[in-house]
Write a protein that holds these residues in place. Structure first.
Motif, PDB file in Angstrom:
ATOM      1  N   ILE A 115      38.821  54.881  50.901  1.00 12.07           N
ATOM      2  CA  ILE A 115      39.983  55.645  50.343  1.00 12.07           C
ATOM      3  C   ILE A 115      41.255  54.734  49.855  1.00 12.07           C
ATOM      4  CG2 ILE A 115      41.639  57.527  50.603  1.00 12.07           C
ATOM      5  CD1 ILE A 115      39.713  58.830  52.484  1.00 12.07           C
ATOM      6  N   LYS A 116      41.429  53.784  51.118  1.00 12.28           N
ATOM      7  CA  LYS A 116      42.517  52.853  50.822  1.00 12.28           C
ATOM      8  C   LYS A 116      42.180  52.081  49.862  1.00 12.28           C
ATOM      9  CE  LYS A 116      44.806  51.397  54.549  1.00 12.28           C
ATOM     10  NZ  LYS A 116      46.271  51.632  54.096  1.00 12.28           N
ATOM     11  N   PHE A 117      40.790  51.540  49.550  1.00 10.68           N
ATOM     12  CA  PHE A 117      40.710  50.565  48.734  1.00 10.68           C
ATOM     13  C   PHE A 117      40.995  51.052  47.152  1.00 10.68           C
ATOM     14  CE2 PHE A 117      37.341  48.805  45.696  1.00 10.68           C
ATOM     15  CZ  PHE A 117      37.706  47.471  45.698  1.00 10.68           C
ATOM     16  N   LEU A 118      40.367  52.444  47.001  1.00 10.62           N
ATOM     17  CA  LEU A 118      40.815  52.963  45.855  1.00 10.62           C
ATOM     18  C   LEU A 118      42.299  53.252  45.563  1.00 10.62           C
ATOM     19  CD1 LEU A 118      37.894  55.658  45.745  1.00 10.62           C
ATOM     20  CD2 LEU A 118      37.918  53.681  44.332  1.00 10.62           C
ATOM     21  N   TYR A 119      42.955  53.614  46.663  1.00 14.78           N
ATOM     22  CA  TYR A 119      44.418  53.550  46.573  1.00 14.78           C
ATOM     23  C   TYR A 119      45.235  52.197  46.013  1.00 14.78           C
ATOM     24  CZ  TYR A 119      49.284  54.210  48.192  1.00 14.78           C
ATOM     25  OH  TYR A 119      50.494  54.138  48.303  1.00 14.78           O
ATOM     26  N   VAL A 120      44.857  51.025  46.783  1.00 12.04           N
ATOM     27  CA  VAL A 120      45.285  49.942  46.333  1.00 12.04           C
ATOM     28  C   VAL A 120      45.149  49.530  44.894  1.00 12.04           C
ATOM     29  CG1 VAL A 120      45.200  47.340  46.928  1.00 12.04           C
ATOM     30  CG2 VAL A 120      45.367  49.295  48.903  1.00 12.04           C
ATOM     31  N   ILE A 121      43.822  49.964  44.583  1.00 17.93           N
ATOM     32  CA  ILE A 121      43.539  49.522  43.051  1.00 17.93           C
ATOM     33  C   ILE A 121      44.343  50.243  42.199  1.00 17.93           C
ATOM     34  CG2 ILE A 121      41.823  49.508  41.274  1.00 17.93           C
ATOM     35  CD1 ILE A 121      41.393  47.243  43.225  1.00 17.93           C
ATOM     36  N   PHE A 122      44.330  51.613  42.478  1.00 13.35           N
ATOM     37  CA  PHE A 122      45.364  52.533  41.596  1.00 13.35           C
ATOM     38  C   PHE A 122      46.855  51.972  41.303  1.00 13.35           C
ATOM     39  CE2 PHE A 122      47.998  56.112  41.147  1.00 13.35           C
ATOM     40  CZ  PHE A 122      47.355  56.548  39.882  1.00 13.35           C
ATOM     41  N   MET A 123      47.222  51.766  42.583  1.00 12.49           N
ATOM     42  CA  MET A 123      48.798  51.424  42.760  1.00 12.49           C
ATOM     43  C   MET A 123      49.038  50.063  42.187  1.00 12.49           C
ATOM     44  SD  MET A 123      50.280  54.081  43.897  1.00 12.49           S
ATOM     45  CE  MET A 123      51.697  53.378  44.459  1.00 12.49           C
ATOM     46  N   ASN A 124      48.064  49.178  41.698  1.00 14.03           N
ATOM     47  CA  ASN A 124      48.085  47.951  41.126  1.00 14.03           C
ATOM     48  C   ASN A 124      47.775  47.865  39.864  1.00 14.03           C
ATOM     49  OD1 ASN A 124      49.262  45.755  43.274  1.00 14.03           O
ATOM     50  ND2 ASN A 124      47.797  47.064  44.527  1.00 14.03           N
ATOM     51  N   LEU A 125      47.282  48.860  39.261  1.00 15.18           N
ATOM     52  CA  LEU A 125      46.555  48.962  37.834  1.00 15.18           C
ATOM     53  C   LEU A 125      47.733  48.449  36.842  1.00 15.18           C
ATOM     54  CD1 LEU A 125      44.781  52.254  37.611  1.00 15.18           C
ATOM     55  CD2 LEU A 125      43.794  50.004  37.527  1.00 15.18           C
ATOM     56  N   PHE A 126      49.072  48.615  37.112  1.00 21.10           N
ATOM     57  CA  PHE A 126      50.031  48.276  36.232  1.00 21.10           C
ATOM     58  C   PHE A 126      49.988  46.620  36.250  1.00 21.10           C
ATOM     59  CE2 PHE A 126      52.439  48.323  40.089  1.00 21.10           C
ATOM     60  CZ  PHE A 126      53.463  47.469  39.921  1.00 21.10           C
ATOM     61  N   ARG A 127      49.487  45.937  37.218  1.00 17.29           N
ATOM     62  CA  ARG A 127      49.582  44.414  37.129  1.00 17.29           C
ATOM     63  C   ARG A 127      48.425  43.908  36.719  1.00 17.29           C
ATOM     64  NH1 ARG A 127      51.944  45.561  42.773  1.00 17.29           N
ATOM     65  NH2 ARG A 127      54.046  44.800  42.814  1.00 17.29           N
ATOM     66  N   ALA A 128      47.323  44.659  36.541  1.00 20.91           N
ATOM     67  CA  ALA A 128      46.128  44.140  35.955  1.00 20.91           C
ATOM     68  C   ALA A 128      46.173  43.473  34.597  1.00 20.91           C
ATOM     69  CB  ALA A 128      45.157  45.227  36.044  1.00 20.91           C
ATOM     70  N   PRO A 129      47.077  44.038  33.603  1.00 22.37           N
ATOM     71  CA  PRO A 129      46.973  43.290  32.425  1.00 22.37           C
ATOM     72  C   PRO A 129      47.732  41.933  32.442  1.00 22.37           C
ATOM     73  CG  PRO A 129      47.677  45.556  32.158  1.00 22.37           C
ATOM     74  CD  PRO A 129      47.535  45.316  33.594  1.00 22.37           C
ATOM     75  N   TYR A 130      48.347  41.745  33.308  1.00 22.48           N
ATOM     76  CA  TYR A 130      49.029  40.428  33.629  1.00 22.48           C
ATOM     77  C   TYR A 130      48.031  39.566  34.739  1.00 22.48           C
ATOM     78  CZ  TYR A 130      52.001  36.970  35.734  1.00 22.48           C
ATOM     79  OH  TYR A 130      52.564  35.651  36.149  1.00 22.48           O
ATOM     80  N   MET A 131      47.992  40.177  35.880  1.00 27.33           N
ATOM     81  CA  MET A 131      46.870  39.241  36.784  1.00 27.33           C
ATOM     82  C   MET A 131      45.821  38.895  36.532  1.00 27.33           C
ATOM     83  SD  MET A 131      49.050  38.360  39.425  1.00 27.33           S
ATOM     84  CE  MET A 131      47.752  37.828  40.697  1.00 27.33           C
ATOM     85  N   ILE A 132      44.912  39.917  36.064  1.00 28.41           N
ATOM     86  CA  ILE A 132      43.488  39.509  35.793  1.00 28.41           C
ATOM     87  C   ILE A 132      43.259  38.391  34.709  1.00 28.41           C
ATOM     88  CG2 ILE A 132      41.357  40.652  34.956  1.00 28.41           C
ATOM     89  CD1 ILE A 132      42.323  41.414  37.872  1.00 28.41           C
ATOM     90  N   PRO A 133      43.925  38.438  33.485  1.00 28.88           N
ATOM     91  CA  PRO A 133      43.760  37.343  32.546  1.00 28.88           C
ATOM     92  C   PRO A 133      44.275  35.994  33.027  1.00 28.88           C
ATOM     93  CG  PRO A 133      44.883  39.433  31.578  1.00 28.88           C
ATOM     94  CD  PRO A 133      44.715  39.628  33.108  1.00 28.88           C
ATOM     95  N   LYS A 134      45.310  36.193  33.949  1.00 26.53           N
ATOM     96  CA  LYS A 134      46.020  34.958  34.463  1.00 26.53           C
ATOM     97  C   LYS A 134      45.079  34.261  35.463  1.00 26.53           C
ATOM     98  CE  LYS A 134      49.932  33.031  37.044  1.00 26.53           C
ATOM     99  NZ  LYS A 134      51.114  33.295  37.811  1.00 26.53           N
ATOM    100  N   MET A 135      44.274  35.302  36.121  1.00 29.92           N
ATOM    101  CA  MET A 135      43.419  34.682  37.150  1.00 29.92           C
ATOM    102  C   MET A 135      42.067  34.237  36.628  1.00 29.92           C
ATOM    103  SD  MET A 135      43.701  37.686  40.094  1.00 29.92           S
ATOM    104  CE  MET A 135      42.774  36.996  41.279  1.00 29.92           C
ATOM    105  N   ARG A 136      41.802  34.919  35.467  1.00 25.91           N
ATOM    106  CA  ARG A 136      40.525  34.625  34.557  1.00 25.91           C
ATOM    107  C   ARG A 136      40.788  33.115  34.246  1.00 25.91           C
ATOM    108  NH1 ARG A 136      36.298  35.913  36.079  1.00 25.91           N
ATOM    109  NH2 ARG A 136      35.752  33.308  35.865  1.00 25.91           N
ATOM    110  N   TYR A 137      41.930  32.968  33.561  1.00 23.93           N
ATOM    111  CA  TYR A 137      42.134  31.568  32.907  1.00 23.93           C
ATOM    112  C   TYR A 137      42.265  30.641  33.799  1.00 23.93           C
ATOM    113  CZ  TYR A 137      44.345  28.456  29.659  1.00 23.93           C
ATOM    114  OH  TYR A 137      44.279  27.309  28.685  1.00 23.93           O
ATOM    115  N   GLN A 138      42.803  30.614  34.595  1.00 26.68           N
ATOM    116  CA  GLN A 138      42.789  29.640  35.929  1.00 26.68           C
ATOM    117  C   GLN A 138      41.454  29.198  36.459  1.00 26.68           C
ATOM    118  OE1 GLN A 138      45.929  29.174  38.621  1.00 26.68           O
ATOM    119  NE2 GLN A 138      47.553  30.184  37.493  1.00 26.68           N
ATOM    120  N   ALA A 139      40.463  30.430  36.440  1.00 21.25           N
ATOM    121  CA  ALA A 139      39.351  30.146  36.975  1.00 21.25           C
ATOM    122  C   ALA A 139      38.406  29.396  36.007  1.00 21.25           C
ATOM    123  CB  ALA A 139      38.695  31.475  37.215  1.00 21.25           C
ATOM    124  N   ASN A 140      38.682  29.624  34.698  1.00 18.17           N
ATOM    125  CA  ASN A 140      37.838  29.191  33.621  1.00 18.17           C
ATOM    126  C   ASN A 140      38.193  27.754  33.485  1.00 18.17           C
ATOM    127  OD1 ASN A 140      36.512  31.379  33.465  1.00 18.17           O
ATOM    128  ND2 ASN A 140      37.558  32.094  31.919  1.00 18.17           N
TER     129      ASN A 140
END
Length: 241
Positions: free
Chosen positions: A2-27
Motif C-alpha cells: 500500500i505504501k509503495f503505491l502511495y509513494v509512487i502516486f505522490m511522486n508522479l509529478f516528479r516523474a517527467p523530470y526525474m526519470i529522463p534525468k536518471m535514464r540519461y545519466q545511466a546511459n
C-alpha cells in the motif's frame, strides 16, 4: 504494498523530470562519474523516504572497510532493502537483483545508474557469468550488495529463510571482506500493510576477512553470516518484548 503505491502516486509529478534525468545519466556513464550517478540515486531515495514518512537508523558504519572492495550480505525483507542500505552507505555501491523484477520503471533506472547486475535464476550459465563479473569488480575495489536468501516473504516480520551457499562464491573468488548486514523492520516500508510512519534499521556488522573464511565451504560461510545477523535480530526482538 500500500505504501509503495502511495509513494509512487505522490511522486508522479516528479516523474517527467526525474526519470529522463536518471535514464540519461545511466546511459552516459562516460559523462557522469560513479559518485554523481550514485548521488542521484540517493536523492531519489530521499524523495521517496520524505513522501512515505520513512526513517532509517544506521548502526556500525565504523565496521565498513576503509579501503578496497567488499561484499555486503544482508537478510532480505522487501523492495526497500537495497534502497535502505544505499541511503546509509556513503560511498557508491551496487547490487545484484532478480532479472525478472529489474525492468520496472524507476527500478530499471536505479539498477542502471549503479551498474547493477541482473541475475537470471533460470539460466545457470548466465548466473555464473554474473558471479564472475561481481567477483572481478569487487577485487578491483567496487562494493556490492548480495541477498543470500534470494527472494523474500511478504510481511515477513523480521524472519529469515535459509541463506543460499552459492551466493558466497563471489566472496571466495574475489578474496574480499564479507560484511554481514542486519536489516530490521525493512519489510514494513513496501512489503506490509503499513501506511503510517515507519522506522527501519541497518546494522553493518564486523567484517569477515578472507583469511578467516578462505578454508571454509560456502555452506559454512553462509551459516556463519546468517547466525551473526540472527543475533542482532534476536537482540532487537528481546528489546521490544
Amino acid at each position: 504494498m500500500i505504501k509503495f503505491l502511495y509513494v509512487i502516486f505522490m511522486n508522479l509529478f516528479r516523474a517527467p523530470y526525474m526519470i529522463p534525468k536518471m535514464r540519461y545519466q545511466a546511459n552516459h556513464p562516460e559523462k557522469y562519474s560513479e559518485k554523481r550517478r550514485y548521488n542521484l540515486v540517493c536523492h531519489a531515495i530521499y524523495l521517496m523516504k520524505r513522501t512515505g514518512h520513512i526513517h532509517t537508523k544506521t548502526y556500525g558504519e565504523e565496521n565498513l572497510p576503509k579501503s578496497g572492495g567488499y561484499l555486503m550480505y544482508p537478510n532480505h525483507q522487501g523492495k526497500y532493502d537495497a534502497l535502505g542500505i544505499m541511503n546509509t552507505h556513503k560511498t557508491p555501491c551496487s547490487f545484484v537483483m532478480d532479472k525478472s523484477k529489474s525492468n520496472m520503471i524507476l527500478v530499471k533506472e536505479i539498477v542502471d545508474l549503479v551498474q547493477g547486475k541482473r541475475l537470471d535464476r533460470s539460466d545457470i550459465r548466465q548466473a555464473m557469468k554474473v558471479i564472475n563479473e561481481v567477483a572481478e569488480e569487487v577485487a578491483q575495489g567496487r562494493k556490492y550488495i548480495i541477498f543470500p536468501e534470494g527472494g523474500y516473504v511478504f510481511n515477513n516480520k523480521n524472519q529469515m529463510t535459509q541463506f543460499k551457499a552459492g551466493s558466497f562464491k563471489c566472496a571466495l573468488k574475489s578474496k574480499a571482506p564479507i560484511v554481514p548486514v542486519a536489516l530490521i523492520d525493512s519489510y514494513k516500508v513496501f512489503n506490509s500493510y503499513t501506511l503510517g510512519k515507519v522506522t527501519t534499521q541497518v546494522h553493518y556488522l564486523q567484517p569477515i576477512f578472507y583469511e578467516e573464511y578462505q578454508n571454509l565451504k560456502t555452506v559454512d560461510i553462509a551459516r556463519i553470516v546468517q547466525e551473526r545477523i540472527q543475533q542482532v535480530i534476536d537482540q532487537y526482538s528481546l528489546s521490544i518484548s
